[in-house]
Structure formats: structure tokens, C-alpha cells
Write a protein that holds these residues in place. Structure first.
Motif, PDB file in Angstrom:
ATOM      1  N   GLU A   1       7.424  51.418  64.394  1.00  0.00           N
ATOM      2  CA  GLU A   1       7.195  51.801  65.785  1.00  0.00           C
ATOM      3  C   GLU A   1       5.803  52.375  66.008  1.00  0.00           C
ATOM      4  OE1 GLU A   1       8.902  51.063  68.183  1.00  0.00           O
ATOM      5  OE2 GLU A   1      11.005  50.842  67.613  1.00  0.00           O
TER       6      GLU A   1
ATOM      7  N   ASP B   1      12.877  57.898  59.949  1.00  0.00           N
ATOM      8  CA  ASP B   1      12.300  56.587  59.648  1.00  0.00           C
ATOM      9  C   ASP B   1      13.228  55.788  58.742  1.00  0.00           C
ATOM     10  OD1 ASP B   1       9.886  54.759  59.712  1.00  0.00           O
ATOM     11  OD2 ASP B   1      10.197  54.985  57.554  1.00  0.00           O
TER      12      ASP B   1
ATOM     13  N   SER C   1       9.751  52.075  57.463  1.00  0.00           N
ATOM     14  CA  SER C   1       8.685  51.360  58.172  1.00  0.00           C
ATOM     15  C   SER C   1       7.613  50.867  57.217  1.00  0.00           C
ATOM     16  CB  SER C   1       8.052  52.274  59.223  1.00  0.00           C
ATOM     17  OG  SER C   1       8.979  52.613  60.228  1.00  0.00           O
TER      18      SER C   1
ATOM     19  N   THR D   1       4.012  54.096  61.178  1.00  0.00           N
ATOM     20  CA  THR D   1       4.952  54.965  61.893  1.00  0.00           C
ATOM     21  C   THR D   1       5.020  56.363  61.289  1.00  0.00           C
ATOM     22  OG1 THR D   1       6.327  53.122  62.654  1.00  0.00           O
ATOM     23  CG2 THR D   1       7.386  55.276  62.516  1.00  0.00           C
TER      24      THR D   1
END
Length: 262
Positions: free
Chosen positions: A23, A48, A51, A55
Motif C-alpha cells: 500500500e 502488514d 508487503s 509500505t
């Protein structure tokens, strides 16, 4: 009375939980929006799911700056999956209220007050917002209308006894769902086996503790999925997945129609 309400809102401890996976394009802006909340959040927890972009670095960098003005934690989940990640964040949270926020969704600066006012009613167990889906130059009015109405027509069609008897409304991820931490724990949180529509599944459990309410306020979510699929395909998939879920088709089978868009 107004001062008492204001004092309650100011001391309302809201933990905001953000499940994240790749993201980097959205997370920093979302977190900076949260730094403007008045009253501020009790804490923000980014979970998380493994990732492969920036991110985690983006979130960790913000924990070291004077702003945002809230405790910001970044934790890692051994498994990806929104239900799994949100459960992990909820287990870490210390606030009285839990708010589940997608990394690409922006909330109003009085978010904490809205949550406090909504859950001050003991007959309400859960709430969420009206989601406005938009991009840089586009607002997806057709999708917005369908998603707004779906909160009501989906439970009316598939769980009418709960719609009328328990006040069931179905909230979805981009509506920024919130509830009491104690009620979340009573319901055993999100079903980790649900790869999709985990929020709707939680609504089915929470409505047995109180009504589900869609408040008359908006949040802004990215239209990236609609932009990636196209509006016709997106609406068809949203309708089909919701219909099949209502008929009891397992989430594992539904997930194949709902590929990730980043």
C-alpha cells in the motif's frame, strides 16, 4: 449535556487498525489524514501482511516524526489476509473501541466523535459510513449508490429475520467499520478462514448484540478496483459475489472472482 458529551468524546479511546499489503501508494496520505483527527485517535496500528514495496518503511518513518499526533505502531503478520491481519491488530489494541480502516480510505477529522456518539447508544453494536468511491478525475456514482443500498437490500433479501428482528445491516470494508472492543472479543472477531466479505460475516455475529448502523456521514475510498476492472465488470462482480455469499457459497470459492488490484 453538551459539555458532558464533549468530555466523553475527548476521552473516547478509539484504536484504528489498518491492514496493509503493498500500500505504498496510499498509506502515507491516509496516516497523515489521521494526524488531523480531533479528538485524536487513541492509537493507530498498521498490520502488514508481507508487503514487497515500501509500505512498512513509510509507516515506520512516520512513527519517528513529531507528527502524526497519535501513537502509531507497525506490526507484521506471518500470514496475509485482511481478517487475519485485523484480528492481530485488534489483539494488540488497547482502546475501548475498534475502527477498521483500509489503507486507501480517508476519513473525516471528527471520526472519533462520530464513533463515540454512535456507540453511546447501548442498542447499537456496530457502525460504518457511506463510502464515496472516487479517483483523481472520477466519482463512481453508480457504484456508490449500489454500495449504499446494498447495506440494506442484501440483509433484507438474504437474512430478513435478522433485518427486521435484530437490525442487521451489512457493512463492507470501504465503509470503515467500528465496534466496541468487548463486543468484538465476544464474537471472536473476524473469521480467519474468510478470504472475502469478512466484515459482512462479522455483522452477522454483532447484530445479535445490537443493531448495525450506517451513519449519515461519508468516507472517501479509492476507485482503483473499479478503474482496473471497469465499472460494468466491477458492478457485475460486486453483485454476483454478494448474491452468492447470501446463498451460502464459501468465501474460498468467491475469492477467485475478486482478484487484487494494486
Amino acid at each position: 449535556m453538551a459539555s458532558l458529551t464533549s468530555d466523553f468524546e475527548a476521552t473516547c479511546k478509539v484504536s484504528i487498525i489498518i491492514p496493509a499489503l503493498n500500500e505504498a501508494a496510499y498509506l502515507e496520505r491516509t496516516l497523515r489524514h489521521l494526524s488531523l483527527l480531533q479528538p485524536p485517535a487513541h492509537e493507530v496500528i498498521v498490520v502488514d501482511g508481507g508487503s514487497r514495496d515500501e509500505t512498512v518503511a513509510i509507516a515506520q518513518a512516520l512513527t519517528k516524526q513529531p507528527a502524526p499526533h497519535f501513537p502509531l505502531q507497525v506490526i507484521s503478520s506471518e500470514q496475509a489476509g485482511r481478517a487475519i491481519q485485523m484480528n492481530l491488530g485488534a489483539a494488540q489494541a488497547s482502546g475501548d473501541y475498534l475502527c477498521f480502516l483500509h489503507a486507501d480510505t480517508y476519513v473525516p477529522d471528527d471520526l472519533v466523535s462520530v464513533i463515540a456518539q454512535t456507540l453511546a447508544d447501548p442498542g447499537v453494536s456496530c457502525g460504518g459510513f457511506i463510502s464515496i468511491m472516487s479517483g483523481n478525475l472520477t466519482t463512481r456514482w453508480g457504484v456508490i449508490l449500489n454500495n449504499y443500498l446494498k447495506t440494506y437490500y442484501a440483509p433484507l433479501l438474504f437474512r430478513p429475520h435478522l433485518f427486521f428482528g435484530k437490525g442487521l445491516r451489512l457493512l463492507f470494508g470501504d465503509q470503515v467499520m467500528f465496534c466496541r472492543r468487548a463486543d468484538f472479543q465476544t464474537c471472536n472477531g473476524f473469521d480467519p478462514a474468510q478470504p472475502i466479505l469478512e466484515e459482512a460475516d462479522l455483522c452477522l455475529k454483532l447484530c445479535r448484540l445490537g443493531r448495525i448502523r450506517q451513519v449519515n456521514r461519508v468516507v472517501q475510498a479509492s476507485d482503483r478496483r473499479v478503474a482496473g476492472w471497469g465499472p460494468v465488470k466491477a458492478n457485475a462482480i460486486y453483485f454476483m459475489v454478494g448474491f452468492l455469499w447470501g446463498l451460502g457459497v464459501p468465501g474460498e470459492r468467491l475469492k477467485r472472482f475478486y482478484e487484487d488490484v494494486r
